[in-house]
Design a protein around this motif. Sequence first.
Motif, PDB file in Angstrom:
ATOM      1  N   VAL A 327       0.832  -1.215   0.000  1.00 34.73           N
ATOM      2  CA  VAL A 327       0.000   0.000   0.000  1.00 34.73           C
ATOM      3  C   VAL A 327       0.865   1.262   0.000  1.00 34.73           C
ATOM      4  CG1 VAL A 327      -1.609   1.363   1.388  1.00 34.73           C
ATOM      5  CG2 VAL A 327      -2.010  -1.078   1.065  1.00 34.73           C
ATOM      6  N   ILE A 328       1.893   1.293   0.858  1.00 37.28           N
ATOM      7  CA  ILE A 328       2.746   2.484   0.940  1.00 37.28           C
ATOM      8  C   ILE A 328       3.500   2.702  -0.361  1.00 37.28           C
ATOM      9  CG2 ILE A 328       4.811   3.422   2.066  1.00 37.28           C
ATOM     10  CD1 ILE A 328       3.722   2.417   4.685  1.00 37.28           C
ATOM     11  N   ALA A 329       3.969   1.616  -0.984  1.00 37.07           N
ATOM     12  CA  ALA A 329       4.660   1.747  -2.269  1.00 37.07           C
ATOM     13  C   ALA A 329       3.731   2.341  -3.324  1.00 37.07           C
ATOM     14  CB  ALA A 329       5.173   0.379  -2.717  1.00 37.07           C
ATOM     15  N   ALA A 330       2.484   1.871  -3.356  1.00 35.82           N
ATOM     16  CA  ALA A 330       1.525   2.377  -4.339  1.00 35.82           C
ATOM     17  C   ALA A 330       1.230   3.857  -4.122  1.00 35.82           C
ATOM     18  CB  ALA A 330       0.237   1.556  -4.264  1.00 35.82           C
ATOM     19  N   VAL A 331       1.036   4.239  -2.861  1.00 36.43           N
ATOM     20  CA  VAL A 331       0.757   5.645  -2.542  1.00 36.43           C
ATOM     21  C   VAL A 331       1.918   6.538  -2.957  1.00 36.43           C
ATOM     22  CG1 VAL A 331       0.426   7.280  -0.642  1.00 36.43           C
ATOM     23  CG2 VAL A 331      -0.854   5.133  -0.675  1.00 36.43           C
ATOM     24  N   MET A 332       3.140   6.093  -2.691  1.00 30.72           N
ATOM     25  CA  MET A 332       4.297   6.921  -3.036  1.00 30.72           C
ATOM     26  C   MET A 332       4.470   7.047  -4.541  1.00 30.72           C
ATOM     27  SD  MET A 332       6.548   8.938  -2.025  1.00 30.72           S
ATOM     28  CE  MET A 332       6.247   8.702  -0.284  1.00 30.72           C
ATOM     29  N   LEU A 333       4.202   5.986  -5.278  1.00 33.10           N
ATOM     30  CA  LEU A 333       4.298   6.059  -6.740  1.00 33.10           C
ATOM     31  C   LEU A 333       3.293   7.062  -7.312  1.00 33.10           C
ATOM     32  CD1 LEU A 333       4.748   2.265  -7.593  1.00 33.10           C
ATOM     33  CD2 LEU A 333       6.426   4.089  -8.015  1.00 33.10           C
ATOM     34  N   ILE A 334       2.131   7.153  -6.693  1.00 37.72           N
ATOM     35  CA  ILE A 334       1.097   8.079  -7.174  1.00 37.72           C
ATOM     36  C   ILE A 334       1.430   9.528  -6.819  1.00 37.72           C
ATOM     37  CG2 ILE A 334      -1.324   8.764  -6.901  1.00 37.72           C
ATOM     38  CD1 ILE A 334      -1.938   5.746  -6.402  1.00 37.72           C
ATOM     39  N   PHE A 335       1.953   9.748  -5.605  1.00 40.29           N
ATOM     40  CA  PHE A 335       2.112  11.119  -5.108  1.00 40.29           C
ATOM     41  C   PHE A 335       3.573  11.582  -5.020  1.00 40.29           C
ATOM     42  CE2 PHE A 335      -1.943   9.683  -3.233  1.00 40.29           C
ATOM     43  CZ  PHE A 335      -2.787  10.665  -3.736  1.00 40.29           C
ATOM     44  N   GLU A 336       4.507  10.845  -5.608  1.00 43.95           N
ATOM     45  CA  GLU A 336       5.921  11.175  -5.403  1.00 43.95           C
ATOM     46  C   GLU A 336       6.284  12.588  -5.868  1.00 43.95           C
ATOM     47  OE1 GLU A 336       7.966   9.318  -9.444  1.00 43.95           O
ATOM     48  OE2 GLU A 336       8.048   8.158  -7.581  1.00 43.95           O
ATOM     49  N   ARG A 337       5.778  13.009  -7.026  1.00 49.78           N
ATOM     50  CA  ARG A 337       6.206  14.321  -7.548  1.00 49.78           C
ATOM     51  C   ARG A 337       5.706  15.485  -6.701  1.00 49.78           C
ATOM     52  NH1 ARG A 337       9.130  15.959 -11.675  1.00 49.78           N
ATOM     53  NH2 ARG A 337       9.311  13.822 -12.426  1.00 49.78           N
ATOM     54  N   PRO A 338       4.424  15.529  -6.305  1.00 50.13           N
ATOM     55  CA  PRO A 338       4.004  16.629  -5.433  1.00 50.13           C
ATOM     56  C   PRO A 338       4.745  16.654  -4.103  1.00 50.13           C
ATOM     57  CG  PRO A 338       2.086  15.356  -6.167  1.00 50.13           C
ATOM     58  CD  PRO A 338       3.289  14.708  -6.729  1.00 50.13           C
TER      59      PRO A 338
END
Length: 463
Positions: A327-338
Amino acid sequence: MDHSLNMTHGNPAKLIFRLAVPFMLTSIGQQLYGIVDAIIVGRGVGVAAFAALGACDWLVWAILWAVQGITQGFSTMIARKFGAGDEDGMRHAVCMCAWLSLIFGAVVTAVFVILARPLLAALGTPSQIIGDAAVYLTMIYGGTLIITGYNMAAAILRAVGDGRTPLIAMGIAGAVNIVLDLVFVMVFHWEIMGAAAATLLAQLFAFLFCLAAFRRYTIFRFRRADWKWDGPMARELWKLGIPLALESTIVVLGGIFAQAVINSYGEVFVAGCTAANKLHGTLDCSAVAIGFASSTFIGQNYGAKRLDRVHEGIRKATLITLAVGAVIAAVMLIFERPVVNLFLDRSVENAAEALDVACGYITVMSLMLVGAYLMNLYRYSLQGLGNTAAPMLSGFFEFGARLFVAYVFPMFLGSRGLYFMDGSAWWAAGIFQIICFYRTLKKIDRAEADADILQERQENHGI
């Protein structure tokens, strides 16, 4: 109010999760120290100062991880005695942990304050940033006793199942850190020195808060005899703590060599890797939390001779680990740039390039993140069984994997090859520790079965 938690009864998954969640939040609070420092320095001072913080990362982690390792090792004995219901022995162990933590912190402070600038120079830290980096590193090393004090107090509380108090302490300290950062850096213009001062003062508050919480516990009503030096117990505690500190040292040495390679790519690349590394701790702090909770659960049940619960606990902890890591990996992939954009203002010279480096690094780390979760779970679970040799040896796997990637992958992928350093180290150490854990548990099961057979024979013969 007493917030201790006896984990020898009840649903293992619920108990592990109940202890892990407060520690997750505590770890996030602790990571906020570095993140807030980075954001305020990066936006308030500039790219060069931000890179100076990054040049210190592995050298700061050298102390932080060693402190966390040795205090967590010490707390294993406390968890066992608590699980076995030996309150007198537990109090004596707590006092010995305090003495040994004081000795360890004082020695580390004396040695590393002197070595701060030479270590930065040995890493080839760019000349534009080495001055600021030396100021920050020297101050952090000078506060080692504060860092050790907080981690020891928090580890003792978690050993008896209290994850709430360290969480509250870190939450309030996080707010204190943000306020002091803004005042010291943005108002007083102390720059790097202000960031270090804010971090140490906030950590001091967290330590004092945890220390005050000991008064709530009847099990922590110490007597003068509890503080008496106990040589055999001190040796046993060193055996539990020192290998874990050495493991951290080995891992950090690999990181230091890797940092030297990163430094060779220049200030902008260093700044990008700094942004990624500031999020590194936040990415895997949940892994450490689940590992610590599992260590406490296993330590208490091993002390209570509930091996059935040890088996059930590690199965449930593994499922929790895989789910949370994914879950944490998925969240970071989605929001990494902001998230990465918080660190530097893109309008500043070279900031856009540095942020692109950070995003590339974080993408690869996120894709390999489950390895970090498995590594931490089985590392701390081995500690709960009293096996500190295997976690120490796993440090060599991390060291070797990180160096191999740092020096070989850039030959084929250029600077992007360095993005694979952390993930490769996680998986190499994790696989080794999983194998060691089940071998250790099998030996304990066999020894327990042999003891039962012997006892049955003695009873049958009327002995």
